[in-house]
Design a protein around this motif. Structure first.
Motif, short mmCIF file in Angstrom:
data_model
loop_
_atom_site.label_atom_id
_atom_site.label_comp_id
_atom_site.label_asym_id
_atom_site.label_seq_id
_atom_site.Cartn_x
_atom_site.Cartn_y
_atom_site.Cartn_z
N GLY A 75 1.02 -1.09 0.12
CA GLY A 75 -0.01 -0.68 0.43
C GLY A 75 0.72 1.33 -0.52
N HIS A 76 1.67 1.40 0.96
CA HIS A 76 2.69 2.16 0.79
C HIS A 76 3.49 2.48 -0.60
CE1 HIS A 76 2.74 3.13 5.43
NE2 HIS A 76 3.03 1.65 5.27
N TYR A 77 3.56 1.47 -1.27
CA TYR A 77 4.47 1.29 -3.00
C TYR A 77 3.77 1.54 -3.34
CZ TYR A 77 6.78 -0.09 -6.82
OH TYR A 77 7.23 -0.13 -8.55
N ILE A 78 2.04 1.57 -3.74
CA ILE A 78 1.15 2.36 -4.30
C ILE A 78 1.11 3.79 -4.48
CG2 ILE A 78 -1.90 2.03 -4.91
CD1 ILE A 78 -1.47 -0.82 -3.71
N THR A 79 0.72 3.95 -3.31
CA THR A 79 0.90 5.44 -2.85
C THR A 79 1.98 6.18 -3.73
OG1 THR A 79 -0.24 4.98 -0.73
CG2 THR A 79 0.62 7.36 -1.40
N PHE A 80 3.23 6.12 -2.86
CA PHE A 80 4.60 6.32 -3.44
C PHE A 80 4.38 6.24 -5.30
CE2 PHE A 80 9.08 5.82 -4.84
CZ PHE A 80 9.74 6.96 -4.62
N VAL A 81 4.72 5.08 -6.18
CA VAL A 81 4.45 5.42 -7.58
C VAL A 81 2.85 5.85 -8.06
CG1 VAL A 81 3.85 3.86 -9.57
CG2 VAL A 81 5.40 2.90 -8.17
N TYR A 115 0.90 14.32 -0.12
CA TYR A 115 0.15 13.50 -0.70
C TYR A 115 -0.98 13.35 -0.21
CZ TYR A 115 -1.10 10.43 -4.86
OH TYR A 115 -1.67 10.28 -5.72
N SER A 116 -0.65 12.21 1.15
CA SER A 116 -1.62 11.11 1.76
C SER A 116 -2.21 11.81 2.12
CB SER A 116 -0.04 10.34 2.31
OG SER A 116 0.78 9.59 1.92
N LYS A 117 -2.01 12.81 3.00
CA LYS A 117 -2.91 14.32 3.58
C LYS A 117 -4.20 14.81 2.78
CE LYS A 117 -3.61 18.19 6.56
NZ LYS A 117 -2.67 19.00 6.75
N GLU A 118 -3.55 15.06 0.96
CA GLU A 118 -4.56 15.25 0.69
C GLU A 118 -5.56 14.36 0.31
OE1 GLU A 118 -4.79 16.18 -4.48
OE2 GLU A 118 -2.68 17.12 -3.05
N LEU A 119 -5.10 12.40 -0.11
CA LEU A 119 -6.03 11.61 -0.56
C LEU A 119 -7.06 11.32 0.78
CD1 LEU A 119 -2.83 9.30 -2.62
CD2 LEU A 119 -5.11 10.85 -3.55
N VAL A 120 -6.51 11.38 1.92
CA VAL A 120 -7.12 10.24 2.60
C VAL A 120 -8.48 11.64 3.19
CG1 VAL A 120 -6.92 9.87 5.11
CG2 VAL A 120 -5.65 9.55 3.97
N GLU A 121 -7.90 13.24 3.20
CA GLU A 121 -8.96 14.16 3.31
C GLU A 121 -9.83 14.17 2.32
OE1 GLU A 121 -6.64 17.77 4.45
OE2 GLU A 121 -6.30 16.78 6.19
N LEU A 122 -9.80 14.37 1.29
CA LEU A 122 -10.25 14.00 -0.16
C LEU A 122 -11.77 12.45 -0.34
CD1 LEU A 122 -11.73 14.33 -2.77
CD2 LEU A 122 -10.06 13.58 -3.93
N SER A 123 -10.44 11.37 0.47
CA SER A 123 -11.33 10.25 1.42
C SER A 123 -12.85 10.39 2.41
CB SER A 123 -10.98 9.14 1.20
OG SER A 123 -9.77 9.05 -0.03
N MET A 124 -11.93 11.28 3.19
CA MET A 124 -13.01 11.60 4.14
C MET A 124 -14.04 12.31 3.90
SD MET A 124 -11.96 13.24 7.63
CE MET A 124 -11.36 14.77 7.11
N VAL A 162 -2.89 5.14 6.99
CA VAL A 162 -3.79 5.58 7.24
C VAL A 162 -3.91 4.43 6.13
CG1 VAL A 162 -6.56 6.70 6.09
CG2 VAL A 162 -4.58 7.35 8.07
N ILE A 163 -3.76 5.28 4.53
CA ILE A 163 -3.95 4.83 3.56
C ILE A 163 -3.24 2.84 3.42
CG2 ILE A 163 -3.11 4.88 0.66
CD1 ILE A 163 -3.12 7.90 0.65
N ALA A 164 -2.02 2.70 3.83
CA ALA A 164 -1.44 1.69 3.19
C ALA A 164 -2.40 0.44 4.33
CB ALA A 164 -0.16 1.69 4.17
N GLU A 165 -3.44 0.43 5.39
CA GLU A 165 -4.08 0.31 5.63
C GLU A 165 -5.68 0.34 5.37
OE1 GLU A 165 -4.33 -1.82 9.64
OE2 GLU A 165 -2.11 -2.21 7.75
N THR A 181 -12.24 2.31 3.72
CA THR A 181 -11.77 1.76 3.49
C THR A 181 -11.91 2.09 1.84
OG1 THR A 181 -10.68 0.41 5.23
CG2 THR A 181 -10.27 -1.02 2.04
N LEU A 182 -13.01 1.77 1.31
CA LEU A 182 -13.88 1.79 -0.14
C LEU A 182 -13.60 3.13 -0.74
CD1 LEU A 182 -16.52 -0.58 -0.36
CD2 LEU A 182 -14.29 -1.03 -1.11
N GLU A 183 -13.27 3.87 -0.09
CA GLU A 183 -13.69 5.18 -0.50
C GLU A 183 -11.83 5.25 -0.65
OE1 GLU A 183 -16.52 7.36 -1.03
OE2 GLU A 183 -17.17 6.16 -0.25
N ILE A 184 -11.11 5.22 0.00
CA ILE A 184 -9.63 5.65 0.15
C ILE A 184 -9.79 4.97 -1.25
CG2 ILE A 184 -7.33 5.46 0.75
CD1 ILE A 184 -8.68 5.76 3.52
#
Length: 187
Positions: A75-81, A115-124, A162-165, A181-184
């Motif tokens: 999951g970390h790798y997917i976010t990084f790529v 980047y991770s913060k942006e993704l999680v906040e948008l998902s939330m 959060v993204i990796a989990e 999870t599904l929203e992320i």
């Protein structure tokens, strides 16, 4: 993080050739790596006991195992790529004077978790609109797992975790994952 007690860990950028600070004299060579702690992964007694014996209850998604923890690291790798892709960077292996600024930009985004913060906040935000709720970041993250919802030493959520989990949860449960999870995953 390497150097700390870990079961598995992800290092997006590990410089292993020319670790000095001057890019002017030499190129840098990086690799991306997932590390598995041999204490856990080569110890059959520990593997057979399962992850519940080493963590708090509900720390990982339901059904987690040592093997599925690798999905978390992926999951970390997917976010990084994904971060590299949106910044039009195809490779961080060789850093030269010509691509140093782009490399440094990605490194700063990683370190700040922007980047991770942006993704999680948008998902939330999507989750709160879809389910007519008003969860804060800690409540939203905590629906995935205890680890996703835990705070760092400075009291903040760790967006990368959060993204990796969420990806770990999705790996285990696919469409039956937690709604957060599904929203992320959608984002």
């Amino acid at each position: 993080k390497v150097g700390e007690d870990y079961i598995a860990c992800f290092e997006p950028i590990y410089t292993f050739v020319n670790t000095n600070n001057s890019i002017d004299n030499y190129n840098k060579v990086n690799k991306t790596q997932i590390l598995l702690n041999s204490y856990y992964f080569l110890n059959k007694d520990i593997l057979n006991k399962g992850t519940n014996n080493i963590t708090k209850e509900n720390w990982y998604p339901i059904g987690a195992s040592y093997e599925s923890l690798i999905a978390h690291e992926l999951g970390h790798y997917i976010t990084f790529v994904s971060l590299l892709k949106i910044n039009n960077i195809s490779d961080i292996t060789l850093v030269t004077k010509d691509n140093y600024n782009e490399y440094q930009k990605v490194l700063n985004i990683l370190n700040e978790e922007l980047y991770s913060k942006e993704l999680v906040e948008l998902s939330m935000s999507n989750y709160n609109k879809k389910y007519n709720t008003n969860l804060n970041i800690f409540e939203f993250s905590g629906t995935i797992s205890g680890y996703a919802g835990h705070k760092s030493s400075n009291g903040n959520i760790i967006y990368d975790e959060v993204i990796a989990e969420a990806i770990h949860d999705y790996y285990l449960h696919e469409e039956n994952s937690n709604k957060s999870t599904l929203e992320i995953i959608k984002v």
